[in-house]
Design an enzyme around this catalytic site. Structure first.
Site, PDB file in Angstrom:
ATOM      1  N   CYS A  17      -9.196   2.604   3.076  1.00 55.06           N
ATOM      2  CA  CYS A  17      -8.758   2.361   1.741  1.00 55.06           C
ATOM      3  C   CYS A  17      -8.880   3.772   0.791  1.00 55.06           C
ATOM      4  O   CYS A  17     -10.163   4.285   1.305  1.00 55.06           O
ATOM      5  CB  CYS A  17      -9.365   1.198   0.785  1.00 55.06           C
ATOM      6  N   THR A  18      -7.858   4.199   0.287  1.00 59.32           N
ATOM      7  CA  THR A  18      -8.156   5.617  -0.344  1.00 59.32           C
ATOM      8  C   THR A  18      -9.414   5.754  -1.020  1.00 59.32           C
ATOM      9  O   THR A  18      -9.919   6.741  -1.366  1.00 59.32           O
ATOM     10  CB  THR A  18      -6.862   5.781  -1.325  1.00 59.32           C
ATOM     11  N   HIS A  19      -9.776   4.805  -1.656  1.00 54.33           N
ATOM     12  CA  HIS A  19     -10.878   4.800  -2.736  1.00 54.33           C
ATOM     13  C   HIS A  19     -12.289   4.895  -1.994  1.00 54.33           C
ATOM     14  O   HIS A  19     -13.347   5.470  -2.490  1.00 54.33           O
ATOM     15  CB  HIS A  19     -11.025   3.667  -3.725  1.00 54.33           C
ATOM     16  N   TYR A  23      -1.844  -2.208  -5.305  1.00 53.65           N
ATOM     17  CA  TYR A  23      -0.856  -2.444  -4.416  1.00 53.65           C
ATOM     18  C   TYR A  23      -1.649  -3.459  -3.515  1.00 53.65           C
ATOM     19  O   TYR A  23      -0.846  -4.423  -2.895  1.00 53.65           O
ATOM     20  CB  TYR A  23      -0.123  -1.357  -3.503  1.00 53.65           C
ATOM     21  N   GLY A  24      -3.078  -3.456  -3.271  1.00 57.24           N
ATOM     22  CA  GLY A  24      -3.550  -4.078  -2.401  1.00 57.24           C
ATOM     23  C   GLY A  24      -3.537  -5.553  -2.745  1.00 57.24           C
ATOM     24  O   GLY A  24      -3.878  -6.296  -1.253  1.00 57.24           O
ATOM     25  N   CYS A  29      -1.671   6.402   0.692  1.00 58.31           N
ATOM     26  CA  CYS A  29      -2.083   4.884   0.360  1.00 58.31           C
ATOM     27  C   CYS A  29      -1.981   4.172   1.639  1.00 58.31           C
ATOM     28  O   CYS A  29      -1.072   4.179   2.310  1.00 58.31           O
ATOM     29  CB  CYS A  29      -0.996   4.450  -0.508  1.00 58.31           C
ATOM     30  N   ASN A  30      -3.219   3.554   1.991  1.00 55.63           N
ATOM     31  CA  ASN A  30      -3.308   2.805   3.323  1.00 55.63           C
ATOM     32  C   ASN A  30      -2.458   1.463   3.242  1.00 55.63           C
ATOM     33  O   ASN A  30      -1.756   1.314   4.068  1.00 55.63           O
ATOM     34  CB  ASN A  30      -4.700   2.146   3.413  1.00 55.63           C
ATOM     35  N   THR A  31      -2.299   0.602   1.978  1.00 53.47           N
ATOM     36  CA  THR A  31      -1.457  -0.250   1.684  1.00 53.47           C
ATOM     37  C   THR A  31      -0.117   0.162   1.907  1.00 53.47           C
ATOM     38  O   THR A  31       0.645  -0.716   2.510  1.00 53.47           O
ATOM     39  CB  THR A  31      -1.996  -1.037   0.366  1.00 53.47           C
ATOM     40  N   ASP A  79       0.608   7.595  -3.697  1.00 53.40           N
ATOM     41  CA  ASP A  79      -0.466   6.542  -3.944  1.00 53.40           C
ATOM     42  C   ASP A  79      -0.178   5.529  -4.975  1.00 53.40           C
ATOM     43  O   ASP A  79       0.715   5.792  -5.857  1.00 53.40           O
ATOM     44  CB  ASP A  79      -1.741   7.251  -4.063  1.00 53.40           C
ATOM     45  N   SER A  80      -0.439   4.374  -4.849  1.00 55.97           N
ATOM     46  CA  SER A  80      -0.482   3.364  -5.831  1.00 55.97           C
ATOM     47  C   SER A  80      -1.187   3.948  -7.121  1.00 55.97           C
ATOM     48  O   SER A  80      -1.019   3.275  -8.176  1.00 55.97           O
ATOM     49  CB  SER A  80      -1.399   2.283  -5.618  1.00 55.97           C
ATOM     50  N   GLU A 115     -13.065   3.063  -9.647  1.00 51.51           N
ATOM     51  CA  GLU A 115     -12.470   3.665 -10.523  1.00 51.51           C
ATOM     52  C   GLU A 115     -13.332   3.611 -11.915  1.00 51.51           C
ATOM     53  O   GLU A 115     -12.949   4.460 -12.876  1.00 51.51           O
ATOM     54  CB  GLU A 115     -11.067   2.679 -10.809  1.00 51.51           C
TER      55      GLU A 115
HETATM   56  N1  DGL Z   1      -4.434   2.969  -2.727  1.00 49.35           N
HETATM   57  C1  DGL Z   1      -4.737   1.793  -2.005  1.00 49.35           C
HETATM   58  C2  DGL Z   1      -5.153   1.643  -0.408  1.00 49.35           C
HETATM   59  O1  DGL Z   1      -5.442   2.882   0.057  1.00 49.35           O
HETATM   60  C3  DGL Z   1      -5.839   1.296  -2.887  1.00 49.35           C
HETATM   61  C4  DGL Z   1      -5.427   0.773  -4.288  1.00 49.35           C
HETATM   62  C5  DGL Z   1      -4.647  -0.207  -4.300  1.00 49.35           C
HETATM   63  O2  DGL Z   1      -4.753  -1.434  -3.969  1.00 49.35           O
HETATM   64  O3  DGL Z   1      -3.503  -0.166  -4.666  1.00 49.35           O
HETATM   65  O4  DGL Z   1      -5.080   0.671   0.220  1.00 49.35           O
END
Ligand code: DGL
Length: 276
Positions: free
Chosen positions: A188-190, A46-47, A77-79, A14-15, A156
């Site tokens: 999104c993971t969060h 990464y978003g 990570c979705n992105t 993940d990012s 976070e």
């Molecule tokens: N992990 C990213 C996602 O799921 C979220 C955090 C980021 O922007 O890197 O899209």
């Protein structure tokens, strides 16, 4: 498939911290599997980055993970899934699963009025990855996406239950609710960390889809299909069935990881990921 391959770990990346929500679901649902997790804490988020950058970062991470002798990769990570899954598959040459398709398949299956909302980062919504995956199953489903960039820093900071967070969530969800959605993908993971807060705010008429959970179930099916499931239960005395690597800020990572995972994370090693 040789036995030692079946007992090899799953590479999860993940990012940064967010993919731990996916690692958590893997630990809960596939308790026999070992995990090597990489969080790109030096280069998060990464978003709001471009596709070439996310592809470059993802390829570097895959090269690092491949050195850990993993048997499969989860793009937690979705992105990175939305922008780089094809390149990750090409680089890895082992089974790869991302978080978008499992979430999309479940959303398409559960929606009744065919109005599906997706909340995600800007980069993810800009690719329409969820809409494309849903339309590949049922083109008549209307997919409405909303980028919610403020939710990652709030998660976070640990502001999961806060008046200000509630206001921001409602501001983002207003438009989706006007479309009368009956299904909402936490893309999104969060965002699964806000699940109970979102539920409290929007009531129980809308089905919340958690791609982290759906990905763990998808991983289970993928390992079975490839004859790669670990057969032996993990030995409770094994020192490191779960190993964690980051590109920066290892202490903050271990603190956050210990707060959301069902295990205590004592250490995360810093890797010079730019060298891969
Ligand atoms: N992990 C990213 C996602 O799921 C979220 C955090 C980021 O922007 O890197 O899209």
């Amino acid at each position: 498939m040789p036995g030692d391959m079946k007992s090899a770990p799953i590479g999860v990346f993940d990012s940064g911290l967010g993919g731990l929500t996916v690692a958590r679901e893997i630990m809960r649902n596939l308790p026999r599997e070992r995990i090597v997790y990489f969080g790109d804490t030096a280069r998060v988020p990464y978003g709001n980055k471009s596709k070439p950058t996310i592809v470059r970062y993802s390829r570097q991470i895959v090269r690092f993970l491949m050195q850990q002798e993993i048997k499969a990769i989860v793009i937690a990570c979705n992105t990175a899934t939305a922008l780089a899954i094809d390149e990750v598959k090409e680089e890895a040459g082992i089974p790869v699963i991302g978080v978008v398709e499992p979430g999309a398949v479940t959303a398409a299956a559960v929606t009744k009025n065919k109005q599906v909302g997706v909340i995600a980062t800007r980069a993810t919504t800009s690719t329409n990855a969820y809409a494309r995956a849903i339309h590949a199953i049922d083109p008549s489903i209307n997919v409405i996406s909303e980028a919610c960039p403020l939710l990652v820093p709030l998660a976070e900071e640990g502001w999961l239950h806060d008046r200000i967070t509630d206001e921001i969530i409602m501001r983002y969800l207003d438009d989706l609710l006007e479309h009368d959605i009956d299904t909402l993908i936490l893309g999104c993971t969060h965002y699964p960390l806000f699940r109970s807060e979102i539920r409290k705010l929007i009531g129980d008429k809308i089905t919340l889809v958690n791609p982290a959970y759906e990905t763990a179930k998808g991983l289970e099916r993928m390992l079975a299909a490839c004859n790669l499931e670990n057969e032996a239960p993990l030995n409770p005395d094994e020192p490191y069935p779960y190993r964690f690597f980051v590109s920066d800020e290892a202490e903050r990572f271990t603190e956050f990881a210990s707060s959301i995972l069902p295990v205590d994370v004592k250490k995360a090693r810093i890797i010079p990921i730019e060298e891969y």
